[in-house]
Scaffold this active site. Structure first.
Site, PDB file in Angstrom:
ATOM      1  N   GLU A  55       0.829  -1.197   0.000  1.00 31.98           N
ATOM      2  CA  GLU A  55       0.000   0.000   0.000  1.00 31.98           C
ATOM      3  C   GLU A  55       0.867   1.251   0.000  1.00 31.98           C
ATOM      4  O   GLU A  55       1.888   1.307   0.685  1.00 31.98           O
ATOM      5  CB  GLU A  55      -0.908   0.033   1.235  1.00 31.98           C
ATOM      6  CG  GLU A  55      -1.963  -1.044   1.255  1.00 31.98           C
ATOM      7  CD  GLU A  55      -2.891  -0.917   2.450  1.00 31.98           C
ATOM      8  OE1 GLU A  55      -2.920   0.164   3.082  1.00 31.98           O
ATOM      9  OE2 GLU A  55      -3.587  -1.898   2.762  1.00 31.98           O
TER      10      GLU A  55
ATOM     11  N   CYS B  48       3.250   8.523   1.370  1.00 32.62           N
ATOM     12  CA  CYS B  48       3.344   7.586   2.492  1.00 32.62           C
ATOM     13  C   CYS B  48       3.602   6.203   1.907  1.00 32.62           C
ATOM     14  O   CYS B  48       2.773   5.675   1.159  1.00 32.62           O
ATOM     15  CB  CYS B  48       2.043   7.611   3.302  1.00 32.62           C
ATOM     16  SG  CYS B  48       2.043   6.477   4.709  1.00 32.62           S
TER      17      CYS B  48
ATOM     18  N   CYS C 283       3.357  -6.837   8.849  1.00 35.42           N
ATOM     19  CA  CYS C 283       4.181  -6.394   9.982  1.00 35.42           C
ATOM     20  C   CYS C 283       4.138  -7.475  11.056  1.00 35.42           C
ATOM     21  O   CYS C 283       3.091  -8.090  11.295  1.00 35.42           O
ATOM     22  CB  CYS C 283       3.657  -5.071  10.541  1.00 35.42           C
ATOM     23  SG  CYS C 283       4.651  -4.400  11.903  1.00 35.42           S
TER      24      CYS C 283
ATOM     25  N   CYS D 139       0.670  -4.623  16.787  1.00 38.81           N
ATOM     26  CA  CYS D 139      -0.001  -3.557  17.539  1.00 38.81           C
ATOM     27  C   CYS D 139      -1.512  -3.740  17.398  1.00 38.81           C
ATOM     28  O   CYS D 139      -2.023  -3.925  16.285  1.00 38.81           O
ATOM     29  CB  CYS D 139       0.419  -2.185  17.020  1.00 38.81           C
ATOM     30  SG  CYS D 139       2.176  -1.842  17.250  1.00 38.81           S
TER      31      CYS D 139
ATOM     32  N   CYS E 127      -3.748  -1.565  14.968  1.00 36.88           N
ATOM     33  CA  CYS E 127      -3.246  -1.431  13.591  1.00 36.88           C
ATOM     34  C   CYS E 127      -3.619  -2.663  12.778  1.00 36.88           C
ATOM     35  O   CYS E 127      -3.293  -3.799  13.159  1.00 36.88           O
ATOM     36  CB  CYS E 127      -1.729  -1.256  13.612  1.00 36.88           C
ATOM     37  SG  CYS E 127      -0.962  -1.189  11.973  1.00 36.88           S
TER      38      CYS E 127
ATOM     39  N   CYS F 235      -4.242   1.812   7.766  1.00 43.15           N
ATOM     40  CA  CYS F 235      -3.131   1.125   7.123  1.00 43.15           C
ATOM     41  C   CYS F 235      -3.363  -0.381   7.148  1.00 43.15           C
ATOM     42  O   CYS F 235      -3.666  -0.955   8.189  1.00 43.15           O
ATOM     43  CB  CYS F 235      -1.828   1.480   7.849  1.00 43.15           C
ATOM     44  SG  CYS F 235      -0.374   0.766   7.098  1.00 43.15           S
TER      45      CYS F 235
END
Length: 315
Positions: A56, A69, A76, A80, A83, A297
């Site tokens: 993205e 961005c 990931c 978190c 997220c 995100c």
């Protein structure tokens, strides 16, 4: 070692030597598979890479420039809880070429010659340290894309070894620390990495930076209703940053159905800001952008993998 930087109009596989980095630039540039335009001008892109993986990138227009961005990883590993990318898990790191190629794709989508680059897309940049640093060198170099270091920002959840390593580099970008919770008890729940690198360790690493670099650090706090937005948390943060030449950025949570939290009210965010400002800390509130086009995100990738995305593709 000598070095050679190329403008990445990628038609063939090129090996670029930059200082101590051997940077492979992929023979096939990313392909825009989906493009979503927000009513506020933000454009979100889903890019298909050479191996079929999806990344993205976001183009955010501002008054005097645009902000790109970009992602540093596919997914990931840090998990978190606020997220969506963290829910995806980590597939792989992006190469330096794949990182820079995102900027080139976004450059073609804007008429503005002035842009900033923020590593705030998918992934933890400091977990992909070598490739991210190599990409920064290409972005900054006069024979690369000539982006001033003051317009490059790396965001991290607070990987202390990476912060310390970055502090020793001759080139130092703006550094954004995703702090969010201001106590270990809160941060342990929201950001599991805090159990390995607690707030005290992060603050110590930033406190050791020389003043010229410390003033380029921004602590970012995601404003989550009833979790991170209390006056007590603001008071605690004011004590943590006291004596440092840093700034604070408050980010109202970008909500999604898959995230079990709600955005703080505007009043709560303003109250938080006022407490910090009254204690002498420069504090800003980030305006949410692209909320109407899967703004969180990782949301585009998650939906793409689940099936067709319902947003209208901009021609």
């Amino acid at each position: 070692m000598g070095h050679r930087i190329v403008h990445l109009e990628i038609e063939a596989s090129i090996l670029v030597h930059h200082f101590n980095y051997a940077i492979r630039v992929e023979s096939t540039p990313p392909v825009i598979t989906n493009r979503f335009a927000s009513t506020d001008g933000t454009q979100r892109f889903l890019l298909r890479l050479e191996d079929g993986q999806l990344a993205e990138s976001v183009l955010i227009p501002r008054d005097d420039r645009v902000t790109f961005c970009i992602s540093s990883q596919i997914g990931c590993a840090l998990g978190c809880t606020f997220c969506l990318t963290g829910q995806l898990g980590l597939t792989r790191d992006l190469s330096a070429g794949e990182i820079v190629s995102q900027v080139e794709v976004l450059q073609r989508e804007t008429f503005s010659p002035r842009f900033s680059v923020v590593f705030m897309g998918m992934g933890e940049p400091l977990q992909n340290y070598d490739n991210v640093l190599a990409a920064i060198h290409i972005l900054h170099d006069d024979r690369g894309l000539k982006v001033p270091m003051t317009r490059i920002t790396v965001s991290t959840v607070g990987l202390v070894p990476g912060i310390e390593r970055l502090a020793s580099e001759p080139l130092f970008p703006n550094l954004s620390i995703s702090l969010t919770g201001t106590t270990n008890a809160v941060r342990d729940v929201l950001m599991p990495i805090n159990r390995k690198y607690p707030i005290e360790a992060v603050m110590d690493a930033i406190g050791k930076l020389p003043p010229a670099r410390q003033k380029r650090v921004m602590f970012e706090c995601v404003m989550i209703k009833g979790v991170t937005d209390s006056p007590d948390q603001a008071e605690t943060l004011s004590l943590l940053v006291r004596g440092m030449r840093v700034k604070v950025n408050l980010i109202p949570l970008n909500p999604a159905d898959e995230i079990p939290f709600e955005r703080s009210s505007d009043d709560a965010v303003l109250r938080f800001q006022n407490i910090l400002v009254s204690r002498g800390t420069a504090t800003f509130i980030r305006k949410n952008r692209g909320n109407d086009v899967s703004g969180a995100c990782g949301q585009l990738k998650r939906k793409a993998e689940a099936g067709p995305i319902s947003h209208t593709l901009k021609p």
